[in-house]
Write a protein that holds these residues in place. Sequence first.
Motif, short mmCIF file in Angstrom:
data_model
loop_
_atom_site.label_atom_id
_atom_site.label_comp_id
_atom_site.label_asym_id
_atom_site.label_seq_id
_atom_site.Cartn_x
_atom_site.Cartn_y
_atom_site.Cartn_z
N GLU A 154 -14.74 56.31 29.14
CA GLU A 154 -15.43 56.39 27.85
C GLU A 154 -14.68 55.61 26.77
OE1 GLU A 154 -16.54 60.25 26.47
OE2 GLU A 154 -17.50 60.82 28.36
N PHE A 155 -13.36 55.72 26.78
CA PHE A 155 -12.56 55.01 25.78
C PHE A 155 -12.64 53.50 26.01
CE2 PHE A 155 -8.59 53.82 23.55
CZ PHE A 155 -8.82 54.47 22.35
N PHE A 156 -12.58 53.09 27.27
CA PHE A 156 -12.65 51.68 27.62
C PHE A 156 -14.01 51.10 27.22
CE2 PHE A 156 -13.04 48.23 30.90
CZ PHE A 156 -12.00 47.44 30.42
N GLU A 157 -15.06 51.89 27.43
CA GLU A 157 -16.40 51.46 27.05
C GLU A 157 -16.50 51.27 25.54
OE1 GLU A 157 -21.10 52.81 27.59
OE2 GLU A 157 -19.47 54.17 28.16
N GLY A 158 -15.87 52.17 24.78
CA GLY A 158 -15.88 52.06 23.33
C GLY A 158 -15.17 50.80 22.86
N ILE A 159 -14.06 50.46 23.51
CA ILE A 159 -13.34 49.23 23.16
C ILE A 159 -14.21 48.01 23.45
CG2 ILE A 159 -11.34 47.78 23.72
CD1 ILE A 159 -9.86 50.40 24.46
N VAL A 163 -15.37 44.87 21.06
CA VAL A 163 -14.85 43.53 21.38
C VAL A 163 -16.01 42.57 21.68
CG1 VAL A 163 -13.47 42.21 23.03
CG2 VAL A 163 -12.61 44.38 22.15
N ASP A 164 -17.06 43.07 22.36
CA ASP A 164 -18.22 42.23 22.67
C ASP A 164 -18.91 41.72 21.40
OD1 ASP A 164 -17.81 42.51 25.34
OD2 ASP A 164 -19.34 44.05 25.66
N VAL A 254 -10.40 63.13 10.60
CA VAL A 254 -9.97 61.80 11.03
C VAL A 254 -11.19 60.92 11.25
CG1 VAL A 254 -8.86 60.51 12.90
CG2 VAL A 254 -7.81 62.61 12.04
N ASN A 255 -11.20 59.72 10.70
CA ASN A 255 -12.36 58.83 10.79
C ASN A 255 -12.32 57.91 12.01
OD1 ASN A 255 -13.63 59.72 8.35
ND2 ASN A 255 -12.08 58.59 7.20
N SER A 256 -11.14 57.66 12.55
CA SER A 256 -11.02 56.82 13.75
C SER A 256 -11.63 57.54 14.95
CB SER A 256 -9.56 56.50 14.03
OG SER A 256 -8.94 55.86 12.94
N GLU A 257 -12.04 56.76 15.96
CA GLU A 257 -12.51 57.37 17.20
C GLU A 257 -11.30 57.98 17.91
OE1 GLU A 257 -15.16 54.94 19.64
OE2 GLU A 257 -15.50 53.63 17.91
N VAL A 258 -11.50 59.19 18.46
CA VAL A 258 -10.39 59.92 19.08
C VAL A 258 -10.77 60.32 20.50
CG1 VAL A 258 -8.95 62.00 18.95
CG2 VAL A 258 -9.58 60.81 16.85
N ALA A 259 -9.83 60.16 21.42
CA ALA A 259 -9.99 60.65 22.79
C ALA A 259 -8.72 61.41 23.16
CB ALA A 259 -10.23 59.50 23.76
N LYS A 269 -9.80 52.10 16.19
CA LYS A 269 -10.45 51.74 14.92
C LYS A 269 -10.59 50.22 14.81
CE LYS A 269 -10.32 52.55 9.94
NZ LYS A 269 -11.69 53.11 9.94
N ILE A 270 -11.75 49.77 14.31
CA ILE A 270 -11.92 48.36 13.99
C ILE A 270 -11.09 48.06 12.74
CG2 ILE A 270 -13.57 46.61 13.24
CD1 ILE A 270 -15.74 48.18 14.73
#
Length: 293
Positions: A154-159, A163-164, A254-259, A269-270
Motif C-alpha cells: 500500500e505504501f509503495f503504491e502511494g509513492i 511519482v507517476d 498529522v497531515n502526511s500519509e502515515v503507515a 509527503k509531496i
Amino acid sequence: MAEDVREIPKPEPSFVDDKSEELSQIEVSLEEVLESIDKLISNKSPGPDGIHPRVLKELKCEIAELLTMVCKLSFKSASVPNYWKIAKVMPIFKKGSRGDSGNYRPVSLMSVPGKLVETIVKNKIVRHIEEHKLFRKSQHGFCKGISCLTNLLEFFEGINKHVDKGDPVDIVYLNFQKAFDKVPHQRLLCKLSCHGITGKILSWIENWLKDREQRVGINGKFSEWRGVSSGVPQGSVLGPILFNLFINDLEKGVNSEVAKFADNTKLLKIVKTKADCEELQKDLTKLSDWATK
C-alpha cells in the motif's frame, strides 16, 4: 524510568457509541476454553510453571472444566494468579555481532494456561474493536487480514501514484526504541478506557500488568527475579493488541500519509516548496510531542 502519573494526558475518546456497548466484562464458556486448548501449538515451550501445551491438549477433557472455573473466578475478581505474571526471558539473536547484547530481542516465556486465558480476553477485545471500527487504517501490525506485506504494498503504491505524476516525494522512517518494553501502564489503561474498554475487564488488565516479575535465562543459567514496572510482555498473547491500542492515536493531527507496522512508522509527503518542507517538519514535531506525552 518510572512513569510520571501526575499529569497523564487525557486522549480524545475513540469510542463514541452508546455506553451499553462498552466492553466492561467477560463471560467465558467451556466451549471457548476447549477451542482455545485445541488451538495451542504442541511444540511450544512451557513457561516458568512447567506446564507444557501438549499436556493441556492431551488432557483437555479432564482439565477444561476446572480451567473454565479458574477463568470465571479470575474475571469475576479482576485478579490474575501470580504464576501467570512471571516470565523467563530468552534472548533471540537478530543480527550483527553475537557478542553485543543489543543485537538480541527478548522474548518472554510465560505460563501456557495464562496465555490461554489471554487469548480469550484478546478475542473479546478484537471483536469489540472490529465491531466499532476503532483501529485506524494506518496500522498493519498484529491485525487480522493485513501484514507487513500489505503495509509495504500500500505504501509503495502511494509513492508510485505521486511519482507517476512527476511529484517529488519525501519519506521519513521512524522506529520507537524498545517500544514494547517502555509502554507506561497508567497511560495505557487511560487509552483502553477511551476505546470503550472499561469495568471489570479494564481492572483485570490492570491487575495483569502490575506486580510482574521476570528473569533472564541463558544456557540453563538464570538471573535473579526482577520486577517489571513498564511495558507489555513480548511473547504474551495480549501484549500486541494492547500496544496497538496505545499507539492508535499516534498520527492524530498529522497531515502526511502515515503507515504503521506495530512501532515502525513511515511518513510520506509531496515536497515541492519550502512550505511543504515546513509542513513535514510540523508533522514530525507532532509525533515527537506525542512521544513526550
